[in-house]
Structure formats: structure tokens, C-alpha cells
Design an enzyme around this catalytic site. Structure first.
Site, PDB file in Angstrom:
ATOM      1  N   ALA A   1      -7.404  -9.084   4.143  1.00 28.68           N
ATOM      2  CA  ALA A   1      -6.165  -9.026   4.918  1.00 28.68           C
ATOM      3  C   ALA A   1      -6.350  -8.055   6.066  1.00 28.68           C
ATOM      4  O   ALA A   1      -7.247  -7.215   6.044  1.00 28.68           O
ATOM      5  CB  ALA A   1      -5.004  -8.551   4.040  1.00 28.68           C
TER       6      ALA A   1
ATOM      7  N   THR B   1       1.319  -5.791  -1.757  1.00 33.21           N
ATOM      8  CA  THR B   1       1.722  -4.414  -1.515  1.00 33.21           C
ATOM      9  C   THR B   1       3.197  -4.193  -1.861  1.00 33.21           C
ATOM     10  O   THR B   1       3.997  -5.138  -1.824  1.00 33.21           O
ATOM     11  CB  THR B   1       1.504  -4.079  -0.016  1.00 33.21           C
ATOM     12  N   ASP B   2       3.546  -2.944  -2.142  1.00 26.47           N
ATOM     13  CA  ASP B   2       4.962  -2.616  -2.382  1.00 26.47           C
ATOM     14  C   ASP B   2       5.790  -2.713  -1.101  1.00 26.47           C
ATOM     15  O   ASP B   2       7.016  -2.752  -1.149  1.00 26.47           O
ATOM     16  CB  ASP B   2       5.103  -1.219  -3.010  1.00 26.47           C
ATOM     17  N   GLU B   3       5.105  -2.772   0.059  1.00 30.30           N
ATOM     18  CA  GLU B   3       5.844  -2.740   1.323  1.00 30.30           C
ATOM     19  C   GLU B   3       6.696  -3.994   1.535  1.00 30.30           C
ATOM     20  O   GLU B   3       7.611  -3.997   2.350  1.00 30.30           O
ATOM     21  CB  GLU B   3       4.877  -2.517   2.497  1.00 30.30           C
TER      22      GLU B   3
ATOM     23  N   TYR C   1       3.310  -6.141   9.387  1.00 27.98           N
ATOM     24  CA  TYR C   1       2.364  -6.169   8.263  1.00 27.98           C
ATOM     25  C   TYR C   1       3.058  -6.640   6.997  1.00 27.98           C
ATOM     26  O   TYR C   1       2.624  -7.594   6.338  1.00 27.98           O
ATOM     27  CB  TYR C   1       1.751  -4.776   8.043  1.00 27.98           C
TER      28      TYR C   1
ATOM     29  N   LYS D   1       2.574 -10.032   4.615  1.00 24.30           N
ATOM     30  CA  LYS D   1       2.224  -9.982   3.188  1.00 24.30           C
ATOM     31  C   LYS D   1       3.317 -10.675   2.363  1.00 24.30           C
ATOM     32  O   LYS D   1       3.023 -11.401   1.411  1.00 24.30           O
ATOM     33  CB  LYS D   1       2.033  -8.540   2.717  1.00 24.30           C
TER      34      LYS D   1
ATOM     35  N   PRO E   1      -1.599  14.262  13.724  1.00 21.03           N
ATOM     36  CA  PRO E   1      -0.401  13.648  14.298  1.00 21.03           C
ATOM     37  C   PRO E   1       0.610  13.194  13.236  1.00 21.03           C
ATOM     38  O   PRO E   1       0.452  12.130  12.642  1.00 21.03           O
ATOM     39  CB  PRO E   1      -0.957  12.450  15.078  1.00 21.03           C
TER      40      PRO E   1
HETATM   41  P1  NAD Z   1      -8.972  -3.021   4.369  1.00 20.52           P
HETATM   42  O1  NAD Z   1      -8.385  -3.217   5.722  1.00 20.52           O
HETATM   43  O2  NAD Z   1      -9.722  -1.775   4.071  1.00 20.52           O
HETATM   44  O3  NAD Z   1      -9.976  -4.227   4.029  1.00 20.52           O
HETATM   45  C1  NAD Z   1      -9.667  -5.558   4.322  1.00 20.52           C
HETATM   46  C2  NAD Z   1     -10.952  -6.372   4.186  1.00 20.52           C
HETATM   47  O4  NAD Z   1     -10.621  -7.750   4.470  1.00 20.52           O
HETATM   48  C3  NAD Z   1     -12.049  -5.958   5.172  1.00 20.52           C
HETATM   49  O5  NAD Z   1     -13.291  -5.891   4.518  1.00 20.52           O
HETATM   50  C4  NAD Z   1     -12.039  -7.086   6.203  1.00 20.52           C
HETATM   51  O6  NAD Z   1     -13.312  -7.304   6.811  1.00 20.52           O
HETATM   52  C5  NAD Z   1     -11.585  -8.278   5.360  1.00 20.52           C
HETATM   53  N1  NAD Z   1     -10.956  -9.322   6.173  1.00 20.52           N
HETATM   54  C6  NAD Z   1      -9.932  -9.166   7.058  1.00 20.52           C
HETATM   55  N2  NAD Z   1      -9.650 -10.357   7.641  1.00 20.52           N
HETATM   56  C7  NAD Z   1     -10.491 -11.269   7.077  1.00 20.52           C
HETATM   57  C8  NAD Z   1     -10.674 -12.677   7.261  1.00 20.52           C
HETATM   58  N3  NAD Z   1      -9.950 -13.351   8.160  1.00 20.52           N
HETATM   59  N4  NAD Z   1     -11.598 -13.308   6.507  1.00 20.52           N
HETATM   60  C9  NAD Z   1     -12.352 -12.611   5.602  1.00 20.52           C
HETATM   61  N5  NAD Z   1     -12.236 -11.283   5.417  1.00 20.52           N
HETATM   62  C10 NAD Z   1     -11.312 -10.622   6.149  1.00 20.52           C
HETATM   63  O7  NAD Z   1      -7.776  -3.249   3.360  1.00 20.52           O
HETATM   64  P2  NAD Z   1      -7.449  -2.528   1.982  1.00 20.52           P
HETATM   65  O8  NAD Z   1      -6.684  -1.305   2.266  1.00 20.52           O
HETATM   66  O9  NAD Z   1      -8.666  -2.476   1.168  1.00 20.52           O
HETATM   67  O10 NAD Z   1      -6.427  -3.577   1.345  1.00 20.52           O
HETATM   68  C11 NAD Z   1      -6.908  -4.696   0.589  1.00 20.52           C
HETATM   69  C12 NAD Z   1      -5.734  -5.527   0.125  1.00 20.52           C
HETATM   70  O11 NAD Z   1      -4.874  -4.716  -0.679  1.00 20.52           O
HETATM   71  C13 NAD Z   1      -4.873  -6.081   1.253  1.00 20.52           C
HETATM   72  O12 NAD Z   1      -4.483  -7.368   0.905  1.00 20.52           O
HETATM   73  C14 NAD Z   1      -3.694  -5.131   1.306  1.00 20.52           C
HETATM   74  O13 NAD Z   1      -2.541  -5.786   1.790  1.00 20.52           O
HETATM   75  C15 NAD Z   1      -3.553  -4.746  -0.154  1.00 20.52           C
HETATM   76  N6  NAD Z   1      -2.962  -3.421  -0.418  1.00 20.52           N
HETATM   77  C16 NAD Z   1      -3.438  -2.300   0.226  1.00 20.52           C
HETATM   78  C17 NAD Z   1      -2.901  -1.056  -0.063  1.00 20.52           C
HETATM   79  C18 NAD Z   1      -3.418   0.203   0.588  1.00 20.52           C
HETATM   80  O14 NAD Z   1      -2.833   1.280   0.388  1.00 20.52           O
HETATM   81  N7  NAD Z   1      -4.513   0.164   1.339  1.00 20.52           N
HETATM   82  C19 NAD Z   1      -1.871  -0.950  -1.008  1.00 20.52           C
HETATM   83  C20 NAD Z   1      -1.408  -2.103  -1.658  1.00 20.52           C
HETATM   84  C21 NAD Z   1      -1.974  -3.331  -1.357  1.00 20.52           C
HETATM   85  P1  TYD Z   2      -0.503   4.858   6.412  1.00 21.91           P
HETATM   86  O1  TYD Z   2      -1.675   5.530   5.796  1.00 21.91           O
HETATM   87  O2  TYD Z   2      -0.686   4.187   7.746  1.00 21.91           O
HETATM   88  O3  TYD Z   2       0.066   3.844   5.321  1.00 21.91           O
HETATM   89  P2  TYD Z   2       1.474   2.972   5.336  1.00 21.91           P
HETATM   90  O4  TYD Z   2       2.015   2.956   6.697  1.00 21.91           O
HETATM   91  O5  TYD Z   2       0.982   1.622   4.897  1.00 21.91           O
HETATM   92  O6  TYD Z   2       2.358   3.628   4.337  1.00 21.91           O
HETATM   93  O7  TYD Z   2       0.651   5.938   6.580  1.00 21.91           O
HETATM   94  C1  TYD Z   2       1.169   6.673   5.481  1.00 21.91           C
HETATM   95  C2  TYD Z   2       2.333   7.496   5.992  1.00 21.91           C
HETATM   96  O8  TYD Z   2       1.839   8.484   6.914  1.00 21.91           O
HETATM   97  C3  TYD Z   2       3.350   6.687   6.772  1.00 21.91           C
HETATM   98  O9  TYD Z   2       4.650   7.224   6.514  1.00 21.91           O
HETATM   99  C4  TYD Z   2       2.981   6.931   8.227  1.00 21.91           C
HETATM  100  C5  TYD Z   2       2.442   8.344   8.204  1.00 21.91           C
HETATM  101  N1  TYD Z   2       1.382   8.636   9.208  1.00 21.91           N
HETATM  102  C6  TYD Z   2       1.506   9.754  10.051  1.00 21.91           C
HETATM  103  O10 TYD Z   2       2.489  10.518   9.993  1.00 21.91           O
HETATM  104  N2  TYD Z   2       0.507   9.986  10.960  1.00 21.91           N
HETATM  105  C7  TYD Z   2      -0.587   9.186  11.069  1.00 21.91           C
HETATM  106  O11 TYD Z   2      -1.456   9.437  11.938  1.00 21.91           O
HETATM  107  C8  TYD Z   2      -0.706   8.049  10.179  1.00 21.91           C
HETATM  108  C9  TYD Z   2      -1.891   7.138  10.256  1.00 21.91           C
HETATM  109  C10 TYD Z   2       0.310   7.823   9.266  1.00 21.91           C
END
Ligand code: NAD
Ligand code: TYD
Length: 355
Positions: free
Chosen positions: A84, A136-138, A161, A165, A216
């Protein structure tokens, strides 16, 4: 022998899931399908890349023909879909990228699985196949001062985003309802840990503290997130994939809410200690900046269902997990240097472009 397709396995969470599966299930063939966007980094998987039960496939989930051919060739019995676009700030600048990857990419995978598994409403849901969608919870929107997101909380996404999702989650449920596709969905809170791309709050701030750059903080810093160590998310995915009930949704979280500013102060304190700085030194880098448009106020997950039905709970406290995370970033300077310089992409893109 189970052939399992993990999408997005070169990303942050995906790489932890791939590692866990490759190391735990010697009798599975684990296929990691990833486009290697800016967020995909095969360096994340160096320790498992030569294992006999691991294969990397370079490819794009938005390419329907490629995805259909892949499913035809490999007869996967399980899909764990993580690929994603994942960063809210990028979704605000480029919403369509999120529609392509998150919505169209997911529907392509659903179509391919439905075809390969011969699913339709006239036949029972196959119980020896599973399409696991990682969300995601979002998608639930933004909470006020109190309350938690439950699996039954109505969707109310607020950013491009989370809208993308939420849309993908709806398609997954629609395919279960309309075509009897065997699906499961989990909605997890914010993850942190090793290998997270340094655009997200925690790795960005670790990097900036180390290099004495401004931190920031968006708006007043009083936004609240619920944080989970990435290895615990990977464990939860493992448990849900193997023991979860088809058609169900599971929330994943550690009952671990932090206001951004409080988390940032804790991080500064840990970094001062690790870098041998006087206490309070890194906090001086805190800089309040313009808020993110439409910034969600608070997320908080109620993970009781997962805890009670499948017995999963987090393995570390936030303080332990954050310290491990800081240690990892400090010990893996080369990973961070390659990511921030863009080196990691040049190397792998050239390597796979010739195949
Ligand atoms: P990330 O951005 O680190 O990794 C995403 C991966 O998907 C990358 O390796 C990218 O190359 C690949 N990708 C993107 N577009 C693609 C495409 N078109 N075809 C094939 N591969 C593709 O993301 P993450 O933080 O590891 O999140 C992974 C999943 O978990 C996502 O679906 C995200 O919505 C979900 N999620 C993330 C969080 C979080 O806090 N990071 C929390 C809850 C759920
Ligand atoms: P982030 O890691 O981008 O995750 P998400 O937006 O998916 O929750 O951000 C976590 C929290 O931190 C969010 O409230 C936005 C804030 N944030 C900052 O204050 N400064 C920053 O530079 C970034 C990247 C996030």
C-alpha cells in the site's frame, strides 16, 4: 506445503511479517511480491534472502494481467496483503497514488484470488484458502477525548490515505459477501520499530535528534496515537492468519495511547542518554510547525476481541520497544544512510531490472 503470497514484504511491517513466516514455517514457500517503491527496501530482508523457503517477486499490484498470471502460475493457498501507499502526508499531496495502489491494487488481488480459487456464491466459502487484508485503525476516523475503536465502529475516514484503506476494506468484505471469497481483515494502530522509513514520526525524529535537526511538531502536538511494536503486529498477523475466523475483523493494538508531545519528550530523553547528551538537550530541537490539514485528533484501539478469542497480547511495554527501536537505528547507521541518500533504490532497481 503451503504457498503463501505476502504483498509489500519489502516495506516496514511486511518485512517483519516475511521474516517471521520464513523463520517459523520451514514447510511454507513464502513469496514476497513488492514493487519496490520508495518505501520498499530489500535490505530489510538481507538475513532471510537466501533461505530456501523465500522468494522475491518484483511486481506491481495495479497491473491486473501480471497479478492474474502470477496466481495462475503459483496456486497460492494464502495471501497476506500489506502492499500500500502508507503515509498520510503523501496522500494529502498525491491522493490518486493512493487510489491506484490501495484500492485498484487490492481489487486486482481479490479478482485474481477469486478466479484462482473458483469462488462464487453457489459454492461454500473454501476453508483451505485465505485472503488476509491488513488494514489500519485510521478507517474509523478520529475520536474525541474518550472511547475506543471497536470492530463494530462505523467507518469514518478523514484523510485520503484512510479513505483509500476504508475503500479497500469495503471491497474485501464485498467479495466475501458476493463471491464467498474466504477473507479476514485486521485493523491495527500506529506501528513503530526497526526498518520504518524515516518520514514517519518516530524514525524521522530519531534521525533528526541524532543529526541535530529541528523536530517538526505539527500543530499543538496534542494529537494522540496508539502505538504498537511492529514485531507484535507481525505476531498478531500470524495468529489471525492461522486461528482467526473467516469473514471476521480483528482490531490490533496495545492499549498504549500517547500524546505526540509526550512521546517526543520521552524519545528525546532516551536519545540524550544514548548519545551521552545532558538531559534536556535534545528537547531544545522541538519546533512547532503548521498543522497537517484535517489532522485526526485521537486514535485508540480496543483489542479485547483478539486478546480474548485468540489469546494474543503485546510482548513488550512501550518504553522497552522504544528503547529497542532507538538502539536499532543507532546500530544501523548504514541502513539509514542508504535510505536517506536514495542509494538503496539504485542498487536493487538495477539488480532486478535485468531479470
Ligand atoms: P510501507 O510504506 O513501509 O510499505 C509498503 C510496501 O508496499 C513497500 O514495500 C512498497 O514498495 C509496497 N508497494 C506499494 N505500492 C505497491 C504496488 N503498487 N505494488 C506492489 N507493492 C507496492 O508500509 P507499512 O507501514 O509497512 O504498512 C504496510 C501495511 O500495513 C499497509 O497496508 C498499511 O496500510 C498497513 N498499516 C500500517 C500501519 C503503520 O503504522 N505503518 C498501521 C496499521 C496498518
Ligand atoms: P505519522 O507517523 O505520520 O503516522 P499517522 O499520521 O499515520 O498517525 O504521524 C504520527 C503523528 O505524529 C501524527 O499525529 C502526525 C504527527 N507528526 C508530527 O507532528 N510531525 C511529523 O514530522 C510527522 C511525520 C508526524
Amino acid at each position: 506445503m503451503k504457498k503463501i503470497l505476502i504483498t509489500g514484504g519489502a516495506g516496514f511491517i511486511g518485512s517483519h511479517v516475511v521474516r517471521l513466516f520464513v523463520n517459523t514455517y520451514a514447510d511454507y514457500e513464502v513469496y514476497n511480491l513488492d514493487k519496490l517503491t520508495y518505501a520498499g527496501n530489500l535490505e530489510n530482508l538481507k538475513d532471510v534472502e537466501n533461505k530456501p523457503n523465500y522468494k522475491f517477486v518484483l511486481g506491481d499490484i495495479t497491473d491486473a494481467e501480471f497479478i492474474n498470471n502470477l496466481f495462475e502460475e503459483h496456486k497460492f493457498s494464502a495471501v497476506v496483503h500489506l502492499a500500500a501507499e502508507s503515509h498520510v502526508d503523501r496522500s494529502i499531496s498525491n491522493p490518486l497514488d493512493f487510489v491506484f495502489a490501495n484500492v485498484i491494487g487490492t481489487v486486482n488481488l481479490l479478482n485474481a484470488a477469486k478466479k484462482a480459487w473458483g469462488c462464487n456464491k453457489d459454492k461454500p466459502v473454501p476453508t483451505d484458502r485465505i485472503f488476509y487484508h491488513v488494514s489500519t485503525d485510521e478507517v474509523y476516523g478520529s475520536l474525541g477525548e474518550t472511547g475506543f475503536f471497536l470492530e463494530t465502529t462505523p467507518y469514518d475516514p478523514q484523510s485520503p490515505y484512510s479513505a483509500s484503506k476504508a475503500s479497500s476494506d469495503h471491497f474485501v468484505r464485498a467479495y466475501n459477501n458476493t463471491y464467498n471469497l474466504p477473507v479476514v481483515i485486521s485493523n491495527c494502530s500506529n506501528n513503530y520499530g526497526a526498518n520504518q522509513f524515516p518520514e514517519k514520526l518516530i524514525p524521522l525524529f530519531i534521525h533528526n535528534i541524532k543529526t541535530n535537526k529541528a523536530l517538526p511538531v505539527y500543530g499543538d502536538g496534542k494529537y494522540t496515537r496508539d502505538w504498537l511494536w511492529v514485531a507484535d503486529h507481525a505476531r498478531a498477523i500470524d495468529v489471525i492468519l492461522h486461528k482467526g475466523e473467516l469473514g471476521e475483523t480483528y482490531n490490533i493494538g496495545g492499549f498504549n495511547e500517547w500524546q505526540n508531545i509526550e512521546l517526543i519528550k520521552l524519545l528525546c530523553k532516551i536519545m540524550d542518554k544514548k548519545l551521552g547528551r545532558a538531559e534536556g538537550e535534545s528537547e531544545k530541537l522541538i519546533t512547532y510547525v503548521k498543522d497537517r490539514p484535517g489532522h485526526d485528533k485521537r486514535y485508540a484501539i480496543d483489542a479485547s476481541k483478539l486478546n480474548q478469542k485468540l489469546g494474543w497480547k503485546p510482548s513488550v511495554t512501550f518504553e522497552e520497544g522504544l528503547e529497542k527501536t532507538v538502539d536499532w537505528y543507532l546500530e544501523n547507521e548504514e541502513w539509514l544512510r542508504n535510505v536517506t541518500s536514495g542509494e538503496y533504490q539504485k542498487y536493487y532497481t538495477a539488480q532486478y531490472a535485468t531479470r
